[in-house]
Design an enzyme around this catalytic site. Structure first.
Site, PDB file in Angstrom:
ATOM      1  N   CYS A 366       0.796  -1.220  -0.010  1.00  0.00           N
ATOM      2  CA  CYS A 366      -0.013   0.005   0.025  1.00  0.00           C
ATOM      3  C   CYS A 366       0.915   1.218   0.016  1.00  0.00           C
ATOM      4  CB  CYS A 366      -0.842  -0.019   1.156  1.00  0.00           C
ATOM      5  SG  CYS A 366      -1.963  -1.432   1.228  1.00  0.00           S
ATOM      6  N   GLU A 367       1.713   1.623  -0.861  1.00  0.00           N
ATOM      7  CA  GLU A 367       2.461   2.612  -1.168  1.00  0.00           C
ATOM      8  C   GLU A 367       2.749   2.891  -2.562  1.00  0.00           C
ATOM      9  OE1 GLU A 367       5.553   3.522   1.180  1.00  0.00           O
ATOM     10  OE2 GLU A 367       5.101   2.280   2.897  1.00  0.00           O
TER      11      GLU A 367
END
Ligand code: LLP
Length: 439
Positions: A366-367
């Site tokens: 999640c980046e």
């Protein structure tokens, strides 16, 4: 048929089925058998690199010592291999030391490093009679002397000096410059005072000096400059303190090819540069030639390793970019996110197919910065394909994490068509193994 792409192990072939093969094993087959993401190491490639290192240095400098820097990749099977190949080991923590001792690595061949070793770690090293502790600070020197006294041992030590040399590499992996958290600076006579203190410590035996100017270094010039600076310091130590440096550890740092654009020096070039510079500079300073040691990490394991992922999704943003997202990412290879490191990619079932498009390989985390490879030319990548990133054998698994609840991958060694698991894949159970439930 063989494909020659520099970052892959020398055993790499395209087999009769048109698939990528390493160490005699079909990479897509390995992915099917052991799951993905999967770290694959060609065992013979690691052994050849160890032998290349030993030959290159031992033929140029009598009694030279090759100390594998285990931070690049550490596990029991690798340490057993290193012992078989006659290498020594650099461990940077109590954990790496524990792993080495658990692999029955000969303790006298171990060098413990670290800029913040705890009393417990030093005690563990002394109790297990490790060959050398590389001292990084006066605080550590004092504690180690006490610990050795309690254990009734004279602990051989090296002293880490920062030669003030800037190597051309990423700022985060430069270590030899003046402003560094590591070692004793030569300026203001800090290193000289440390040599004096080590000589005076009743339970330490100062064997020599250590320096490490950085990592992923392509130019030999900084090593030559380092040899000159250290030789001057050795002369100063002899003159003012009567100290003879018997072992000079020049650290690690030789660069490797991550992509076909990288052209690192050979191990022989590196050995020639280091050994001839140390010989010339010590002669110039009127000193005896010390035994030479080097601490390669990356250049032994990086190109022997590759990672196999499965492509899960493809996303096209017309006129902008196409993404292929895989089932791993910064949790198994932090280097692109941390250093902007460049890698390449290929598809295991059609490594030689002509590329049809340029695709960015995204990780699953999640980046937005979780990008493994920017702009990889690939032949029609599709969900279900096994995507391979070469040259991931160093600082991949060793910097892996459980970010986003991702279990760490399995690691296999391949050789002569056989694969063996050397680190099992973590399970979801492992993720919560140390958690306590509320009542
Ligand atoms: N000796 C010492 C004291 C070191 O600190 C290092 C690496 C080595 C030897 C081995 O250096 P090598 O031959 O592997 O370049 N995580 C970074 C690299 C950090 C290196 C830290 N020290 C990366 O992924 O590039």
């Amino acid at each position: 048929m063989s494909i020659i792409i520099p970052p892959l192990p020398r055993s790499t072939r395209v087999n009769a089925g048109g698939h990528l093969e390493v160490g005699g094993c079909d990479v897509a087959g390995l992915a099917g058998e052991f799951g993905t993401p999967l770290f694959i190491y060609d065992e013979q490639e690691i052994r050849s690199r160890c032998r290349e290192y030993r030959r290159a240095f031992e033929s140029r400098a009598e009694g030279a010592r090759i100390i594998y820097a285990s931070k690049a990749f550490a596990c029991l099977a690798l340490f057993q291999l290193m012992a078989e190949e006659g290498l020594s080991l650099d461990v940077a923590s109590g954990g790496e030391l524990f792993t080495a001792l658990s692999a029955w690595f000969p303790p006298e061949e171990i060098f413990l490093h670290g800029n913040a070793n705890t009393r417990d770690e030093l005690h563990q090293a002394v109790r297990n009679e490790v060959g050398h502790v590389v001292l990084d600070s006066l605080d550590e020197l004092g504690v180690l002397d006490e610990v050795a006294a309690q254990a009734g041992r004279i602990q051989p030590v090296l002293l880490r000096v920062t030669p003030g040399i800037e190597a051309h590499t990423h700022d985060y992996i430069q270590t030899g410059k003046q402003d560094s958290k590591f070692g004793f600076t030569l300026s203001e006579d800090a290193a000289l005072a440390a040599v004096k203190a080590a000589m005076a410590a009743a339970h330490l035996e100062l064997m020599g000096l250590h320096c490490h100017i950085g990592s992923q270094i392509f130019s030999m010039e900084p090593y030559r400059k380092t040899a000159a600076v250290i030789a001057d310091f050795m002369a100063q130590c002899r003159e003012q303190l009567g100290f003879e440096c018997r072992l000079l550890d020049m650290g690690g740092g030789l660069g490797i090819a991550y992509t076909a654009d990288d052209q690192p020096p050979s191990v022989a070039d590196y050995a020639e540069a280091v050994t001839s510079a140390v010989a010339a500079e010590t002669r110039r300073a009127g000193l005896e030639l010390p035994r030479i040691a080097v601490e390669p990490g990356r250049s032994i394991v990086a190109n022997a390793g590759l990672t196999a992922y499965e492509i899960e999704t493809i996303k096209s943003i017309p006129g902008v970019r196409k993404y292929a997202a895989v089932n791993g990412g910064m949790s198994d290879n932090l280097r692109p996110a941390l250093y902007g490191a460049a890698y390449t990619a290929l598809i295991a079932s059609r490594p030689e197919a002509a590329p049809t498009e340029t695709v960015t390989i995204a990780g699953k985390h999640c980046e937005s910065g979780d990008i493994l490879v920017k702009d990889a030319p690939l032949p029609d990548p599709a969900p279900g394909d096994i995507l391979v990133t070469p040259a991931t054998g160093a600082y991949g698994y060793s910097m892996a994490s459980n970010y986003n609840g991702q279990p760490r991958p399995a690691v296999v060694f391949v050789r002569d068509g056989n694969a063996r698991v050397v680190i099992r894949r973590e399970t979801y159970e492992d993720l919560i193994r140390l958690n306590e439930r509320s009542q």
